[in-house]
Design an enzyme around this catalytic site. Sequence first.
Site, PDB file in Angstrom:
ATOM      1  N   ASP A  59      -2.754   6.023  12.735  1.00 18.31           N
ATOM      2  CA  ASP A  59      -3.574   4.805  12.905  1.00 18.31           C
ATOM      3  C   ASP A  59      -3.521   4.275  14.335  1.00 18.31           C
ATOM      4  O   ASP A  59      -4.524   3.871  14.888  1.00 18.31           O
ATOM      5  CB  ASP A  59      -3.230   3.721  11.877  1.00 18.31           C
ATOM      6  CG  ASP A  59      -1.800   3.228  11.901  1.00 18.31           C
ATOM      7  OD1 ASP A  59      -0.931   3.874  12.532  1.00 18.31           O
ATOM      8  OD2 ASP A  59      -1.532   2.177  11.278  1.00 18.31           O
TER       9      ASP A  59
ATOM     10  N   ASP B 254      -2.036  -0.948   7.570  1.00 13.33           N
ATOM     11  CA  ASP B 254      -1.419  -1.727   6.494  1.00 13.33           C
ATOM     12  C   ASP B 254      -2.193  -3.008   6.204  1.00 13.33           C
ATOM     13  O   ASP B 254      -2.454  -3.360   5.050  1.00 13.33           O
ATOM     14  CB  ASP B 254       0.031  -2.081   6.855  1.00 13.33           C
ATOM     15  CG  ASP B 254       0.889  -0.852   7.076  1.00 13.33           C
ATOM     16  OD1 ASP B 254       0.389   0.266   6.857  1.00 13.33           O
ATOM     17  OD2 ASP B 254       2.059  -1.013   7.462  1.00 13.33           O
TER      18      ASP B 254
ATOM     19  N   GLY C 224       8.716   0.990   3.072  1.00  6.46           N
ATOM     20  CA  GLY C 224       7.588   1.815   3.479  1.00  6.46           C
ATOM     21  C   GLY C 224       6.335   1.587   2.650  1.00  6.46           C
ATOM     22  O   GLY C 224       5.368   2.333   2.768  1.00  6.46           O
TER      23      GLY C 224
ATOM     24  N   SER D   6       4.841  -1.382   2.769  1.00  6.32           N
ATOM     25  CA  SER D   6       4.193  -2.455   3.527  1.00  6.32           C
ATOM     26  C   SER D   6       4.300  -3.836   2.891  1.00  6.32           C
ATOM     27  O   SER D   6       3.305  -4.530   2.696  1.00  6.32           O
ATOM     28  CB  SER D   6       2.736  -2.112   3.821  1.00  6.32           C
ATOM     29  OG  SER D   6       2.367  -2.827   4.968  1.00  6.32           O
ATOM     30  N   SER D   7       5.540  -4.212   2.626  1.00  3.59           N
ATOM     31  CA  SER D   7       5.770  -5.601   2.211  1.00  3.59           C
ATOM     32  C   SER D   7       5.368  -6.543   3.336  1.00  3.59           C
ATOM     33  O   SER D   7       4.928  -7.666   3.095  1.00  3.59           O
ATOM     34  CB  SER D   7       7.241  -5.808   1.841  1.00  3.59           C
ATOM     35  OG  SER D   7       8.075  -5.695   2.981  1.00  3.59           O
TER      36      SER D   7
ATOM     37  N   GLU E 240      -0.369  10.048   8.456  1.00  4.78           N
ATOM     38  CA  GLU E 240       0.809   9.254   8.880  1.00  4.78           C
ATOM     39  C   GLU E 240       0.951   9.271  10.391  1.00  4.78           C
ATOM     40  O   GLU E 240       0.859  10.333  11.021  1.00  4.78           O
ATOM     41  CB  GLU E 240       2.059   9.844   8.219  1.00  4.78           C
ATOM     42  CG  GLU E 240       3.057   8.793   7.806  1.00  4.78           C
ATOM     43  CD  GLU E 240       2.514   7.851   6.741  1.00  4.78           C
ATOM     44  OE1 GLU E 240       2.218   6.692   7.080  1.00  4.78           O
ATOM     45  OE2 GLU E 240       2.397   8.283   5.574  1.00  4.78           O
ATOM     46  N   HIS E 241       1.180   8.094  10.939  1.00  2.00           N
ATOM     47  CA  HIS E 241       1.310   7.924  12.399  1.00  2.00           C
ATOM     48  C   HIS E 241       0.019   8.314  13.122  1.00  2.00           C
ATOM     49  O   HIS E 241       0.059   8.771  14.255  1.00  2.00           O
ATOM     50  CB  HIS E 241       2.505   8.724  12.940  1.00  2.00           C
ATOM     51  CG  HIS E 241       3.833   8.142  12.522  1.00  2.00           C
ATOM     52  ND1 HIS E 241       4.404   7.067  13.162  1.00  2.00           N
ATOM     53  CD2 HIS E 241       4.674   8.464  11.519  1.00  2.00           C
ATOM     54  CE1 HIS E 241       5.563   6.770  12.579  1.00  2.00           C
ATOM     55  NE2 HIS E 241       5.745   7.606  11.565  1.00  2.00           N
TER      56      HIS E 241
ATOM     57  N   ARG F  69       0.834  -1.212   0.000  1.00  2.00           N
ATOM     58  CA  ARG F  69       0.000   0.000   0.000  1.00  2.00           C
ATOM     59  C   ARG F  69       0.862   1.252   0.000  1.00  2.00           C
ATOM     60  O   ARG F  69       2.037   1.245   0.384  1.00  2.00           O
ATOM     61  CB  ARG F  69      -0.928   0.030   1.209  1.00  2.00           C
ATOM     62  CG  ARG F  69      -0.221   0.051   2.569  1.00  2.00           C
ATOM     63  CD  ARG F  69      -0.082   1.413   3.172  1.00  2.00           C
ATOM     64  NE  ARG F  69       0.743   1.443   4.346  1.00  2.00           N
ATOM     65  CZ  ARG F  69       2.035   1.720   4.368  1.00  2.00           C
ATOM     66  NH1 ARG F  69       2.677   1.997   3.250  1.00  2.00           N
ATOM     67  NH2 ARG F  69       2.717   1.745   5.495  1.00  2.00           N
TER      68      ARG F  69
ATOM     69  N   GLY G 240      11.034  -3.391   3.273  1.00  2.00           N
ATOM     70  CA  GLY G 240      11.493  -2.309   4.140  1.00  2.00           C
ATOM     71  C   GLY G 240      11.449  -0.947   3.475  1.00  2.00           C
ATOM     72  O   GLY G 240      12.084  -0.011   3.954  1.00  2.00           O
TER      73      GLY G 240
HETATM   74  P1  ADP Z   1       7.777  -2.600   4.969  1.00  2.00           P
HETATM   75  O1  ADP Z   1       6.542  -3.272   5.494  1.00  2.00           O
HETATM   76  O2  ADP Z   1       7.636  -1.134   4.890  1.00  2.00           O
HETATM   77  O3  ADP Z   1       8.257  -3.159   3.689  1.00  2.00           O
HETATM   78  P2  ADP Z   1       8.872  -3.754   7.356  1.00  2.00           P
HETATM   79  O4  ADP Z   1      10.148  -3.585   8.074  1.00  2.00           O
HETATM   80  O5  ADP Z   1       7.612  -3.553   8.107  1.00  2.00           O
HETATM   81  O6  ADP Z   1       8.933  -2.836   6.056  1.00  2.00           O
HETATM   82  O7  ADP Z   1       8.805  -5.224   6.777  1.00  2.00           O
HETATM   83  C1  ADP Z   1       9.873  -5.731   5.999  1.00  2.00           C
HETATM   84  C2  ADP Z   1      10.185  -7.133   6.448  1.00  2.00           C
HETATM   85  O8  ADP Z   1       9.105  -8.023   6.126  1.00  2.00           O
HETATM   86  C3  ADP Z   1      11.379  -7.716   5.692  1.00  2.00           C
HETATM   87  O9  ADP Z   1      12.592  -7.324   6.276  1.00  2.00           O
HETATM   88  C4  ADP Z   1      11.129  -9.205   5.833  1.00  2.00           C
HETATM   89  O10 ADP Z   1      11.527  -9.667   7.103  1.00  2.00           O
HETATM   90  C5  ADP Z   1       9.600  -9.292   5.757  1.00  2.00           C
HETATM   91  N1  ADP Z   1       9.170  -9.559   4.361  1.00  2.00           N
HETATM   92  C6  ADP Z   1       8.402  -8.786   3.585  1.00  2.00           C
HETATM   93  N2  ADP Z   1       8.198  -9.354   2.362  1.00  2.00           N
HETATM   94  C7  ADP Z   1       8.875 -10.508   2.364  1.00  2.00           C
HETATM   95  C8  ADP Z   1       9.093 -11.547   1.418  1.00  2.00           C
HETATM   96  N3  ADP Z   1       8.562 -11.500   0.180  1.00  2.00           N
HETATM   97  N4  ADP Z   1       9.851 -12.597   1.783  1.00  2.00           N
HETATM   98  C9  ADP Z   1      10.376 -12.667   3.014  1.00  2.00           C
HETATM   99  N5  ADP Z   1      10.218 -11.732   3.946  1.00  2.00           N
HETATM  100  C10 ADP Z   1       9.484 -10.656   3.649  1.00  2.00           C
HETATM  101 MG    MG Z   2       5.729  -3.056   7.430  1.00  2.00          MG
END
Ligand code: ADP
Ligand code: MG
Length: 416
Positions: free
Chosen positions: A46, A186, A138, A140-141, A43-44, A37, A136
Amino acid sequence: MAAVAEGGRCPLLAAARGAYEAAFGGSAAVAAWAPGRVNLIGEHTDYNDGFVLPMALQLGTVLVGSPTRDGTVSILTTAPGADEPHRVQFPAPTLSHPLSPGQPHWANYVKGVIQHYRGGPVPGFNAVIASDVPLGGGLSSSASLEVATYTFLQQLCPDDGDLVAKALACQQAEHTFASMPCGIMDQFISVMGKESHALLIDCRSLDAVPVPLCDANLAVLITNSNVRHALSGSEYPTRRRQCQEAAAALGRSSLRDVTMAELEGGHGASVGSRHCGVCCRVYMCVCAASRSRLGEEVYRRARHVVGEIERTARAAQALQDGDYVTFGMLMVESHNSLRDDYAVSCPELDQLVAAALEVDGVYGSRMTGGGFGGCTVTLLVAEAAERAQQHIQEKYSGTATFYITKPSDGAKVLPL
Ligand code: ADP
Ligand code: MG
């Protein structure tokens, strides 16, 4: 100029299926996808029961896999940025043997979702994770991984289908297994995203109002600074704590209940019947004394949050009205407040925002996400997108990555 990365589920799905066959043999039986997303404004807020206005991205995370009969969970991630090892194996949880977090860190997001899953019991399974959300960055992976995992589990052992409970379970997973006390935004948008719309989410009631964002003359440009300062992990819980401290000192359960007038010195705004002993003889009031009572730093944190909640509601209305000029102005105010009062920006994000604002056709720009690196989001007329990327890259001291993306639907099962 850096290339524009286009989101797409199909190449990701093909990559995940290929990796599955190579790792486990045979074909995956089930596939699920959930988006990352971008937060347009709010921001900040939620975790302060406030408003946020995110949209789901076309970028996301795919999980493909199949159930097994041996009670073992084996998962492989194809993300180069994840910590080693990229393949993990552990027994599916039982009541007497729940999962617990450990190493590698990335697997905690998956384990947390399995442990907090509301259907079940979860059987053993093999799975591969593939994502085109920068880790990482921002965008929201993490929530995208959690919600994709949850959606995948729903195919193996269905739950009751309650979408809000799904988002809350994924948030719990991040709290308890990844030690990140995140708000609900997120996970909520990754579950509930709506094509062609941003979502105004009330993080207190969890009501969400779709706001159209489909004007063909408008573009949303995400710029990844490709930096992430080490502070990002430790400062987040500190900000959370400061907000709780401010709300408690003002006699409220959250900053959502504090208005700017009260915070800025609306003398006589009573919040209780106690004598404040500083400036008001009758009531404990939130007047000029709030600044000295909270202390300068906590006061500034509160000022950001209270202002940002108001700005977000106004921004949603402006977007609804097609008033992009007002929306853009509120984005800039948001950035300045995050930089000056909340102190979560960094020189790279400030540089990207300043450069974007120099371009003709840009309505507004701001840092997005937790801060200390990651991405900016810029609202601009579509025909300015190319020159904006060129200008931003020219002015930026690092190497930026650009994404032009449209609002997407939330998580879904992918047919195989
Ligand atoms: P953001 O959500 O902004 O990308 P976060 O620090 O909250 O940053 O989350 C990133 C972490 O989520 C990564 O360092 C990893 O540990 C985990 N992560 C996200 N996507 C994957 C993926 N496809 N495979 C493995 N780990 C993942
Ligand atoms: Mg995150």
